[in-house]
Design a protein around this motif. Structure first.
Motif, PDB file in Angstrom:
ATOM      1  N   SER A 494       0.823  -1.211   0.000  1.00 24.36           N
ATOM      2  CA  SER A 494       0.000   0.000   0.000  1.00 24.36           C
ATOM      3  C   SER A 494       0.856   1.258   0.000  1.00 24.36           C
ATOM      4  N   TRP A 495       0.271   2.344  -0.513  1.00 23.12           N
ATOM      5  CA  TRP A 495       0.907   3.662  -0.635  1.00 23.12           C
ATOM      6  C   TRP A 495       0.199   4.644   0.301  1.00 23.12           C
ATOM      7  N   HIS A 496       0.990   5.490   0.985  1.00 22.52           N
ATOM      8  CA  HIS A 496       0.427   6.357   2.025  1.00 22.52           C
ATOM      9  C   HIS A 496       0.995   7.769   1.946  1.00 22.52           C
ATOM     10  N   VAL A 497       0.133   8.739   2.247  1.00 20.31           N
ATOM     11  CA  VAL A 497       0.532  10.139   2.378  1.00 20.31           C
ATOM     12  C   VAL A 497      -0.028  10.636   3.700  1.00 20.31           C
ATOM     13  N   ILE A 498       0.878  10.919   4.657  1.00 26.47           N
ATOM     14  CA  ILE A 498       0.472  11.425   5.961  1.00 26.47           C
ATOM     15  C   ILE A 498       0.846  12.899   6.029  1.00 26.47           C
ATOM     16  N   ARG A 499      -0.172  13.758   6.222  1.00 36.86           N
ATOM     17  CA  ARG A 499       0.027  15.202   6.154  1.00 36.86           C
ATOM     18  C   ARG A 499      -0.190  15.831   7.522  1.00 36.86           C
ATOM     19  N   LEU A 500       0.782  16.663   7.908  1.00 38.14           N
ATOM     20  CA  LEU A 500       0.711  17.406   9.142  1.00 38.14           C
ATOM     21  C   LEU A 500       0.776  18.903   8.836  1.00 38.14           C
ATOM     22  N   GLY A 501       0.207  19.715   9.721  1.00 40.58           N
ATOM     23  CA  GLY A 501       0.296  21.157   9.556  1.00 40.58           C
ATOM     24  C   GLY A 501       0.285  21.842  10.911  1.00 40.58           C
ATOM     25  N   ALA A 502       0.620  23.115  10.908  1.00 38.25           N
ATOM     26  CA  ALA A 502       0.654  23.879  12.163  1.00 38.25           C
ATOM     27  C   ALA A 502      -0.728  23.902  12.809  1.00 38.25           C
ATOM     28  N   LYS A 503      -0.729  23.786  14.132  1.00 43.15           N
ATOM     29  CA  LYS A 503      -1.997  23.839  14.857  1.00 43.15           C
ATOM     30  C   LYS A 503      -2.618  25.220  14.715  1.00 43.15           C
ATOM     31  N   ARG A 504      -3.901  25.234  14.443  1.00 45.86           N
ATOM     32  CA  ARG A 504      -4.629  26.489  14.306  1.00 45.86           C
ATOM     33  C   ARG A 504      -5.456  26.752  15.565  1.00 45.86           C
ATOM     34  N   SER A 505      -5.365  27.987  16.054  1.00 46.76           N
ATOM     35  CA  SER A 505      -6.082  28.317  17.279  1.00 46.76           C
ATOM     36  C   SER A 505      -7.563  28.509  16.989  1.00 46.76           C
TER      37      SER A 505
END
Length: 505
Positions: A494-505
């Motif tokens: 399987s192929w995976h893309v795990i995306r993270l970003g800055a926490k938004r208040s």
């Protein structure tokens, strides 16, 4: 879960490989098969623009966010007279195209392709003919395309309806000149000398251009890597990039071995880098040579069908590989390999873009659709902009027919600092078992988990057709983030893309 099914990845914002040039996610359109006629161009199609460009294809190209497209070849360019493809379309000659043994009608040429590229939001990587032609044709084409006006060739462009220059930045000095199949095939010394003198003349016309010299057609050529060393011995100070080409296939049906072929690709890149650096040292140069991996893909499904095509037709269906889910997994691995070499590989082109060994397929007069390989290409192109980070990976391994110590887990990491986004690309090569993966992202403690995209299918041979899309991604991956650690279970193959970003208040 047993240790052989567990893997760990450590990511740190200080583990920088290099900045990714967006052109790493380029593609290629050659006058071959239905790539142009019936692909990007079909005058009578219901979606076509006034110039004949298929809007449905343009929509899919824009979805991929392709940054640059190499044109017009490929093998075709080595016997191509660019003058045949400019001026009034009705007056253009129909010619025997020798590389693929078809009739080239020249309905689409330099100006039309420049127009298409603008519609597709992409740049053009232009190639010149160093097979049957040389310095004169190359410098004239450059003058036609890039000079503002007041000269013969630039004014000819204006008379053809193009007042402003195209300002193409990137130019390939021929194509696969090491290959005996190439019209105008040359030895490394012959090519090196011609490429050097052509580069010098072109830079006199436009000093702002970037130039790509031909490397080996593939890593199995008997002259590799001597070809690179000899070519660069001539051209090192006059060119900016050296090209690499490589195609992969699973002719034996050995999927475990097939999914390991990127280890071979990794070694290919390292060998070319070492050769470039040897010539740099030999010349006492301060210049670093970068790489353009401007042909890569899976290519083997259509080989038998291509042998049965009658010569001298117009746009016959050549090289129309129908890609499987397994092929999509390898394409994802290829893209991750390019990302991990982003310090030296600055441009790359999936060959090709439409119908010919391509992520996009069309029916003549009908619909366009996405092949299985469309998805990993789109994911890495869209989410892979920024800085390539070096993942530290601990993974169980396996051996195959041609390789040893193959990690079940393949990975690449991209940090877009400006947008405060971190993307982890993952591939589970295990054909029968899931992998339990832990990812240490404590260096990004201010980030949250936004998405986990998965491409999976129980059938490695599943394909997409115009009627049914059997292979498509979903966003129900189930990864979790707790105290700086991501935990995810990756299903078999399987192929995976795990995306993270800055926490938004």
């Amino acid at each position: 879960m047993a240790d052989q099914n567990r893997a760990k990845v450590t990511i740190d914002r200080e583990f920088k490989i290099g900045e990714i040039d967006n052109r790493l996610y380029g593609s290629f359109i050659e006058h071959l098969g239905r790539a142009v006629y019936g692909g990007i161009y079909e005058l009578d199609h219901s979606t076509s623009t006034e110039q004949g460009f298929r809007q449905d294809v343009l929509d899919l190209v824009r979805e991929l966010q392709v940054p640059i497209v190499r044109y017009p070849g490929g093998n075709m360019v080595s016997a191509y007279n660019w003058e045949d493809g400019v001026g009034p379309i009705a007056e253009r000659p129909k010619k025997l195209e020798l590389a693929w043994r078809v009739i080239e009608p020249n309905y689409v040429g330099t100006n039309e392709f420049a127009d298409w590229a603008k519609l597709a939001n992409t740049e053009v990587m232009m190639a010149v003919n160093l097979g049957t032609r040389g310095i004169d044709a190359a410098r004239n084409l450059l003058e036609y395309c890039n000079h503002p006006g007041g000269s013969y060739w630039s004014d000819l462009r204006k008379s053809h309806g193009y007042k402003d220059p195209h300002s193409f930045k990137t130019w390939c000095l021929g194509n696969e000149m090491d290959g005996p199949w190439q019209v105008g095939h040359k030895t490394a010394d012959e090519y090196g000398r011609l490429a050097l003198e052509t580069a010098k003349a072109m830079r006199l016309v436009d000093p702002t251009i970037e130039l790509v010299a031909c490397g080996s057609s593939n890593a199995n050529m008997p002259t590799f890597p001597e070809w690179e060393a000899t070519t660069l011995d001539h051209t090192y100070e006059e060119v900016d990039y050296l090209s690499l080409h490589q195609y992969y296939g699973n002719r034996s049906g050995d999927s475990a071995n097939y999914l390991a072929k990127t280890l071979e690709m990794d070694q290919f890149i390292k060998t070319v880098v070492a050769t470039c650096d040897y010539i740099k040292a030999k010349k006492r140069s301060k210049k670093t040579m970068f790489l353009s991996f401007d042909e890569w893909n899976v290519w083997f499904h259509s080989n038998q069908a291509d042998q049965e095509i009658e010569p001298w037709g117009i746009a016959p269906p050549q090289l129309e590989d129908v890609y499987t889910f397994e092929d999509a997994l390898l394409v994802g691995s290829i893209l991750m390999t390019l990302v991990r070499h982003a310090d030296r590989v600055k441009m790359a082109c999936m060959a090709q873009l439409v119908n010919v060994i391509a992520p996009i397929m069309t029916e003549t007069g009908g619909r366009a659709w996405k092949q299985t390989i469309f998805y990993p290409y789109m994911h890495v192109s869209v989410f892979g902009r920024g800085t390539s980070l070096q993942p530290v990976v601990s993974s169980p391994k396996y051996d195959s027919k041609d390789f040893t110590d193959i990690p079940y887990l393949d990975s690449a990491v991209v940090w877009n600092e400006e947008n405060e986004e971190l993307t982890v690309f993952l591939l589970n090569r295990h054909l029968n078992e899931p992998l339990d993966v832990s990812i240490d992202v404590r260096s990004f403690s201010s980030y949250q988990l936004n998405e986990h995209i998965v491409l999976e299918n129980n059938d490695l041979k599943a394909v997409n057709t115009v009627q049914h899309e059997a292979v498509r991604p979903h966003s129900n991956g189930g990864a979790s983030l707790d105290e700086g650690m991501i935990h995810a279970q990756l299903p078999k193959a399987s192929w995976h893309v795990i995306r993270l970003g800055a926490k938004r208040s």
